[in-house]
Design an enzyme around this catalytic site. Structure first.
Site, mmCIF file in Angstrom:
data_model
loop_
_atom_site.group_PDB
_atom_site.id
_atom_site.type_symbol
_atom_site.label_atom_id
_atom_site.label_comp_id
_atom_site.label_asym_id
_atom_site.label_seq_id
_atom_site.Cartn_x
_atom_site.Cartn_y
_atom_site.Cartn_z
ATOM 1 N N VAL A 133 0.839 -1.198 0.000
ATOM 2 C CA VAL A 133 0.000 0.000 0.000
ATOM 3 C C VAL A 133 0.872 1.245 0.000
ATOM 4 O O VAL A 133 1.687 1.449 0.897
ATOM 5 C CB VAL A 133 -0.944 0.027 1.223
ATOM 6 C CG1 VAL A 133 -1.726 1.333 1.274
ATOM 7 C CG2 VAL A 133 -1.909 -1.151 1.171
ATOM 8 N N LYS A 206 -5.926 -1.206 -2.642
ATOM 9 C CA LYS A 206 -5.239 -0.657 -1.478
ATOM 10 C C LYS A 206 -6.225 -0.346 -0.351
ATOM 11 O O LYS A 206 -5.903 -0.510 0.828
ATOM 12 C CB LYS A 206 -4.455 0.596 -1.884
ATOM 13 C CG LYS A 206 -3.285 0.235 -2.801
ATOM 14 C CD LYS A 206 -2.741 1.432 -3.555
ATOM 15 C CE LYS A 206 -1.614 0.997 -4.498
ATOM 16 N NZ LYS A 206 -1.287 2.030 -5.503
ATOM 17 N N GLY A 303 7.895 3.200 -7.327
ATOM 18 C CA GLY A 303 9.284 3.472 -7.648
ATOM 19 C C GLY A 303 10.207 2.451 -7.022
ATOM 20 O O GLY A 303 9.879 1.832 -6.016
#
Lengths: 428, 428
Positions: A133, A206, A303
């Site tokens: 999450v 999420k 990322g």
């Protein structure tokens, strides 16, 4: 003595794991109290293995997962392949083999989490997934540890970087949905099929996991309403601006008197709201609770390094618990029976954008529809007509889902009116 | 079996502890795995005891701390008296008596933390103090757990609610420092002697503790430069606005090539910076790190329930560890030798506000001073002269502390110039 781990997959995030283990070796050692060694890495086939070795990666790459699952020296398996299969099978087998598992796989956790958590419990091993999450934001462990004494009443999350990047372009630069999507695809933020991001599906996954951690309720994915950003027009954005709001795709979990309501939907946020300033690919989770009051956790939602940081934090925790002899604790122990809200308890202010012929009495007719449902207006804006067509924008005071349904039906019944859009509005 | 705790002090925050223990009983039990019982409460004297009993507080109030310290049933002592003494003596004796201690006392921790931590270690007991920094924001435990795999490079904090409330009034409503202070005092945010808040002392205490958790360095309070908000004028605020900045009192910790620099000083924040939107009495800690990149933790920095939430989270953690048999771990295990930055490595953009007579060649003279020090301008603003006096505002590109010192000296040497103010500017 060092603890041996294995990585399943060696994509962008996975390669961030050995980077952090090396770069922050000393600090990690102080925290974990053991060295952590990447003993094996599962890749797809010999071609990938050869390519990675040629690129200078010095790991023991294997192509058969059995070499990891049957290796009794490996204590922790880190799954970073994504998608449901074969990740689910590999994680299941790893847990059954008595290995601890760290994963960032939110789709898998949101849909099959309960099953996997049960298997982990049965075998007395850990299954941690902080990175699932909001990537680099340490929200799950914070809910478990720091909000253990608190009662959460509402969670609002900007938890999909792709759609937030697009909304930021649409809000700050007046771009259309199509232009924003094209840019997101060009930059590699959006896939060629952007459905999961722009329709709120990724955010809904999420929200399922956040419901478990913040409210102790194992809400199912299909119990989460989700509505995406495809239909938002530059006109909606401009009106929002002029009335003091920013539109974002917001996931929300709220406890009403009858139970929980979980949804993902475009939402008008007052400009002063902390979430309104969360721009670009950044994520944030905003928590309302009876103890802290309001708090927000902000950071990158994806990322390589941010996600790997959360993954390695999970690995460190497991190693630490191995050394303490306290392994096996569930990541989240907060659990209550699931109870979903009744529609009449699900309340919010709402935005309506309605197209009407530019003739006398139309606003009156609209006012009557809302009045019949006992809903009052907070803000009304009628724009100068173009080609004899006017647009009326209404922001209401609180209404519930039953009222919302009736109003939408009544507007639809009037041949004169076209309901262009209706969005949630967060009250001040 | 329940775990017995004692409270030292029963002021606002302390009374929030039994509130949360009762209100969130079930959730706390799931997390702590034992019931937690407030067994005794230390108050000042019989008068306070009588007053509290008469007000309906049903606790075993005691006026002699020995009744707590010598009670072997009490496992955890919660110190919420504040100030240095007698808190320091009581905590020391509690630790020596083998009791675990939770405190929110930042002054004490910032000045005598190392000593108390050593005593706790010696006696194998826990000393936790999440609430000591930024009240309800779970920043310390998050740094310990979630950033264990990360390397922090800079921390910026808006960590004093009183001064932030005042700066918000000064920025958003153009108030003077004096008016803002009067309002803060009227609302009970500021004490009659506001020194600790407005001169950055309170924030400096918090930076000492954050340096330990984020950088592993035991920086001393007197190594933290602090400059307050007293000298900020409405003109400074207006210029900041017009150049795209918001002024706030910001604590910063940064790792330079030669070591750490820790300071608290009014800082120009670009309007798009996440900290720029932290208003009123709210606090936030913004962290730059090589793993996550940038993250921010936002919430109330003080108040009964927020602070009590952090205190109870600490209590739960201790009870949990008692049940697991793993008590005694230091709150923060990250430790490196202290190394402070050399002045030439401490770099920032700077704001200068200079008063000059309104005559030819003054800007040239100023430009020469900066040029001699190899410092270039980023933004320059000369305001229309009033009464033959002009004000020149300069925002520079990066300069170091040695250059800053020289420039200030040279401006002072010129009889024409009066340096009104100089503040740090955060680059984009």
């Amino acid at each position: 003595m060092s603890v041996k781990i294995a990585l399943l997959g060696f994509g962008t995030v996975a390669s961030g794991v050995p980077f952090l283990l090396k770069e922050n070796k000393e600090k990690i050692l102080q925290s974990a109290q053991s060295e952590i060694e990447v003993a094996k890495v599962l890749v797809k086939d010999d071609a990938e293995k050869d390519r990675l070795l040629a690129a200078g990666n010095d790991f023991d790459f294997v192509t058969n997962v059995d070499e990891i699952l049957e290796d009794s020296d490996i204590a922790i398996v880190v799954e970073l392949m994504g998608r449901i299969e074969p990740a689910k099978t590999f994680i299941t087998r790893a847990l059954q083999a008595g290995k601890h598992v760290v994963t960032a796989n939110k789709d898998l956790l949101a849909v099959h989490g309960a099953e996997l958590i049960a298997i982990a419990k049965e075998h007395g091993v850990a299954l941690y997934y902080e990175a699932a999450v909001a990537g680099g934001i340490p929200i799950l462990r914070t809910l478990v540890n720091s909000l253990a004494a608190d009662k959460v009443t509402r969670v609002l999350g900007v938890v999909n970087g792709t759609s937030n990047f697009m909304m930021t372009k649409m809000v700050e630069e007046g771009w259309s949905y199509e232009d924003a999507l094209a840019k997101a695809q060009e930059l590699g933020y959006a896939e060629s099929d952007p459905t999961n991001d722009v329709d709120g599906i990724d955010a809904a996954y999420k929200m399922v996991i956040l419901s478990q951690f913040a409210f102790g309720m194992d809400v199912q994915f299909d119990q989460v309403g989700h509505k995406g950003i495809r239909k938002i027009t530059p006109q909606d954005v401009a009106v929002a601006q002029s009335l003091g709001y920013v539109i974002k795709l917001v996931g929300s979990i709220e406890e009403t008197p009858s139970g929980l309501v979980v949804e993902v939907t475009p939402t008008f946020l007052p400009k002063a709201h902390p979430l309104a300033g969360v721009n670009g690919v950044m994520n944030a989770v905003y928590v309302e609770s009876i103890g802290i009051g309001e708090s927000m956790y902000y950071g990158p939602g994806a990322g390589q390094k941010p996600t790997a940081t959360s993954v390695v934090a999970d690995i460190i925790r497991i190693v630490r618990r191995l050394n303490e002899g306290t392994i096996g604790k569930s990541f989240n122990e907060y659990s209550r029976p699931v109870q979903l809200a009744k529609p009449e308890d699900v309340k919010s202010d709402y935005y309506f954008s309605i197209q009407t012929p530019d003739m006398k009495g139309q606003l009156l007719k609209l006012a009557q529809i809302f009045n019949q449902e006992d809903v009052s207006f907070k803000q009304v804006l009628q724009e100068g007509a173009k080609d004899s067509v006017a647009r009326v924008v209404i922001i209401t005071h609180q209404l519930n889902q039953t009222q919302l349904q009736h109003i939408i039906e009544k507007i639809d019944e009037e041949a004169d009116f076209t309901l262009l859009n209706t969005f949630k509005v967060l009250g001040e």
